[in-house]
Design an enzyme around this catalytic site. Structure first.
Site, PDB file in Angstrom:
ATOM      1  N   ARG A   1      -0.613  -9.400  13.154  1.00 45.27           N
ATOM      2  CA  ARG A   1      -1.130  -8.311  12.318  1.00 45.27           C
ATOM      3  C   ARG A   1      -2.014  -8.873  11.207  1.00 45.27           C
ATOM      4  O   ARG A   1      -3.017  -8.259  10.841  1.00 45.27           O
ATOM      5  CB  ARG A   1       0.023  -7.490  11.733  1.00 45.27           C
TER       6      ARG A   1
ATOM      7  N   ARG B   1      11.369  -2.737  11.337  1.00 43.32           N
ATOM      8  CA  ARG B   1      10.392  -2.237  12.310  1.00 43.32           C
ATOM      9  C   ARG B   1      10.093  -3.308  13.356  1.00 43.32           C
ATOM     10  O   ARG B   1      10.003  -4.488  13.020  1.00 43.32           O
ATOM     11  CB  ARG B   1       9.090  -1.850  11.589  1.00 43.32           C
TER      12      ARG B   1
ATOM     13  N   ARG C   1      -9.021   1.300   8.883  1.00 41.67           N
ATOM     14  CA  ARG C   1      -8.654  -0.091   9.152  1.00 41.67           C
ATOM     15  C   ARG C   1      -9.768  -0.821   9.880  1.00 41.67           C
ATOM     16  O   ARG C   1      -9.618  -2.010  10.179  1.00 41.67           O
ATOM     17  CB  ARG C   1      -7.404  -0.122  10.014  1.00 41.67           C
TER      18      ARG C   1
ATOM     19  N   LYS D   1       0.837  -1.217   0.000  1.00 37.39           N
ATOM     20  CA  LYS D   1       0.000   0.000   0.000  1.00 37.39           C
ATOM     21  C   LYS D   1       0.867   1.260   0.000  1.00 37.39           C
ATOM     22  O   LYS D   1       0.644   2.178  -0.774  1.00 37.39           O
ATOM     23  CB  LYS D   1      -0.915   0.046   1.240  1.00 37.39           C
TER      24      LYS D   1
ATOM     25  N   ARG E   1      11.478  -6.079   4.713  1.00 36.07           N
ATOM     26  CA  ARG E   1      11.247  -4.632   4.648  1.00 36.07           C
ATOM     27  C   ARG E   1      12.223  -3.906   5.573  1.00 36.07           C
ATOM     28  O   ARG E   1      12.474  -4.335   6.689  1.00 36.07           O
ATOM     29  CB  ARG E   1       9.806  -4.321   5.071  1.00 36.07           C
TER      30      ARG E   1
HETATM   31  P1  ADP Z   1       2.297  -1.777   3.241  1.00 38.20           P
HETATM   32  O1  ADP Z   1       2.339  -0.275   3.143  1.00 38.20           O
HETATM   33  O2  ADP Z   1       1.083  -2.368   2.575  1.00 38.20           O
HETATM   34  O3  ADP Z   1       2.490  -2.297   4.629  1.00 38.20           O
HETATM   35  P2  ADP Z   1       4.870  -1.655   1.821  1.00 38.20           P
HETATM   36  O4  ADP Z   1       4.552  -0.751   0.663  1.00 38.20           O
HETATM   37  O5  ADP Z   1       5.694  -1.085   2.917  1.00 38.20           O
HETATM   38  O6  ADP Z   1       3.519  -2.342   2.399  1.00 38.20           O
HETATM   39  O7  ADP Z   1       5.562  -2.968   1.221  1.00 38.20           O
HETATM   40  C1  ADP Z   1       5.998  -4.033   2.089  1.00 38.20           C
HETATM   41  C2  ADP Z   1       7.370  -4.535   1.624  1.00 38.20           C
HETATM   42  O8  ADP Z   1       7.247  -5.205   0.372  1.00 38.20           O
HETATM   43  C3  ADP Z   1       8.385  -3.404   1.424  1.00 38.20           C
HETATM   44  O9  ADP Z   1       9.655  -3.852   1.840  1.00 38.20           O
HETATM   45  C4  ADP Z   1       8.330  -3.140  -0.092  1.00 38.20           C
HETATM   46  O10 ADP Z   1       9.565  -2.627  -0.566  1.00 38.20           O
HETATM   47  C5  ADP Z   1       8.011  -4.529  -0.648  1.00 38.20           C
HETATM   48  N1  ADP Z   1       7.140  -4.498  -1.831  1.00 38.20           N
HETATM   49  C6  ADP Z   1       6.128  -3.627  -2.092  1.00 38.20           C
HETATM   50  N2  ADP Z   1       5.517  -3.929  -3.274  1.00 38.20           N
HETATM   51  C7  ADP Z   1       6.141  -5.040  -3.748  1.00 38.20           C
HETATM   52  C8  ADP Z   1       5.982  -5.863  -4.923  1.00 38.20           C
HETATM   53  N3  ADP Z   1       5.021  -5.610  -5.842  1.00 38.20           N
HETATM   54  N4  ADP Z   1       6.810  -6.922  -5.053  1.00 38.20           N
HETATM   55  C9  ADP Z   1       7.751  -7.201  -4.120  1.00 38.20           C
HETATM   56  N5  ADP Z   1       7.976  -6.474  -3.019  1.00 38.20           N
HETATM   57  C10 ADP Z   1       7.183  -5.412  -2.813  1.00 38.20           C
HETATM   58  P1  AMP Z   2       1.282   0.613   8.983  1.00 40.01           P
HETATM   59  O1  AMP Z   2       2.461   1.489   8.904  1.00 40.01           O
HETATM   60  O2  AMP Z   2       0.124   1.101   8.159  1.00 40.01           O
HETATM   61  O3  AMP Z   2       1.614  -0.849   8.716  1.00 40.01           O
HETATM   62  O4  AMP Z   2       0.757   0.690  10.506  1.00 40.01           O
HETATM   63  C1  AMP Z   2       1.560   0.233  11.575  1.00 40.01           C
HETATM   64  C2  AMP Z   2       0.718   0.082  12.834  1.00 40.01           C
HETATM   65  O5  AMP Z   2       0.168   1.357  13.214  1.00 40.01           O
HETATM   66  C3  AMP Z   2      -0.494  -0.852  12.714  1.00 40.01           C
HETATM   67  O6  AMP Z   2      -0.158  -2.213  12.891  1.00 40.01           O
HETATM   68  C4  AMP Z   2      -1.383  -0.302  13.841  1.00 40.01           C
HETATM   69  O7  AMP Z   2      -0.929  -0.734  15.114  1.00 40.01           O
HETATM   70  C5  AMP Z   2      -1.138   1.195  13.753  1.00 40.01           C
HETATM   71  N1  AMP Z   2      -2.109   1.848  12.834  1.00 40.01           N
HETATM   72  C6  AMP Z   2      -1.836   2.489  11.662  1.00 40.01           C
HETATM   73  N2  AMP Z   2      -2.953   2.954  11.092  1.00 40.01           N
HETATM   74  C7  AMP Z   2      -3.982   2.578  11.911  1.00 40.01           C
HETATM   75  C8  AMP Z   2      -5.401   2.734  11.872  1.00 40.01           C
HETATM   76  N3  AMP Z   2      -6.018   3.354  10.845  1.00 40.01           N
HETATM   77  N4  AMP Z   2      -6.117   2.236  12.905  1.00 40.01           N
HETATM   78  C9  AMP Z   2      -5.542   1.605  13.927  1.00 40.01           C
HETATM   79  N5  AMP Z   2      -4.215   1.411  14.034  1.00 40.01           N
HETATM   80  C10 AMP Z   2      -3.437   1.886  13.031  1.00 40.01           C
END
Ligand code: ADP
Ligand code: AMP
Length: 213
Positions: free
Chosen positions: A171, A160, A88, A13, A127
């Site tokens: 999660r 993280r 969420r 995302k 990541r």
């Molecule tokens: P989210 O915001 O949904 O938690 P991220 O955008 O941070 O996810 O992506 C999670 C991990 O996967 C990151 O390390 C990112 O660089 C990697 N990633 C994102 N999109 C892809 C893809 N299409 N293929 C492989 N790895 C990806």
């Molecule tokens: P993210 O960076 O989107 O993966 O979010 C990391 C963490 O932040 C999540 O696992 C939740 O603990 C918290 N968080 C982020 N956005 C929300 C939301 N909209 N509602 C509740 N918790 C959130």
């Protein structure tokens, strides 16, 4: 243009939201980034949020909704925005919907980045995040130029706390229970679009730009 990114944690995302924000000149708003910035700065909100985040739980709606509504009321959001990680829960979506309806406005697209659970655990372990500027890397798919260092701001990259394997499964469980129902919520509103998130990130982006045309 007001866009919501849906999908499991690690689905991509944030990666896609950043590209959308750049291409369309709208802000990328990540509630996770807002919480992490607050944790880094040692604020009261950050200390409260951290207790939930470290366990892989959602931060309570009361804390989350207010920061999001304050953020989207800022001037740079007038042309639209891309929300990443919000809503969420169904109550969060309802509050957002009500706030927009009161302004005579609505969400234009809810884009579900679809990735099966098996792929997620592998992705999250790879990541690496910059807690300073919010940039995200992946040790195999998107490595930084210099190992462990952010290309954008030169700060150290970290795994993280909530990306450790034991927390990722929590999660995912929370996602299926509390967040996945949003897919139906936005489908019922006629704004849901689904993209395959397992392909290369450039191809995911191409699919999204086709939708936003
Ligand atoms: P989210 O915001 O949904 O938690 P991220 O955008 O941070 O996810 O992506 C999670 C991990 O996967 C990151 O390390 C990112 O660089 C990697 N990633 C994102 N999109 C892809 C893809 N299409 N293929 C492989 N790895 C990806
Ligand atoms: P993210 O960076 O989107 O993966 O979010 C990391 C963490 O932040 C999540 O696992 C939740 O603990 C918290 N968080 C982020 N956005 C929300 C939301 N909209 N509602 C509740 N918790 C959130």
């Amino acid at each position: 243009m007001k866009i919501i990114m849906l999908g499991a944690p690690g689905a991509g995302k944030g990666t896609q939201a950043k590209m959308i924000a750049e291409k369309y000149g709208i802000p990328h708003i990540s509630t996770g980034d807002i919480f992490r910035a607050n944790i880094k700065n040692g604020t009261q909100l950050g200390m409260e949020a951290k207790q939930y985040m470290d366990k892989g739980l959602l931060v309570p709606d009361e804390l989350t909704v207010k920061i999001l509504l304050d953020r989207v009321a800022q001037d740079d959001c007038k042309k639209g925005y891309v929300l990443d990680g919000f809503p969420r829960t169904i109550p969060q979506a309802e509050v957002l919907d009500k706030a927009l309806t009161e302004l005579g406005d609505k969400i234009d697209y809810a884009i579900d980045v679809d990735v099966p659970d098996e792929n997620i655990v592998r992705r999250m372990g790879g990541r690496r995040a910059c807690l300073s500027c919010g940039a995200t890397y992946h040790i195999e798919h998107v490595p930084p130029k210099k190992e462990g260092i952010c290309d954008t701001c030169g700060q150290e990259l970290v795994l993280r706390d909530d990306d450790k394997p034991e927390t990722v499964q929590n999660r995912l469980n929370v996602y299926h229970e509390q967040t996945q129902p949003l897919i139906e919520f936005y489908q019922a509103k006629g704004v849901l679009k689904t993209v395959d998130g397992t392909v290369d990130m450039k191809d995911v982006f191409t699919a999204i730009t086709e939708i936003l045309k």
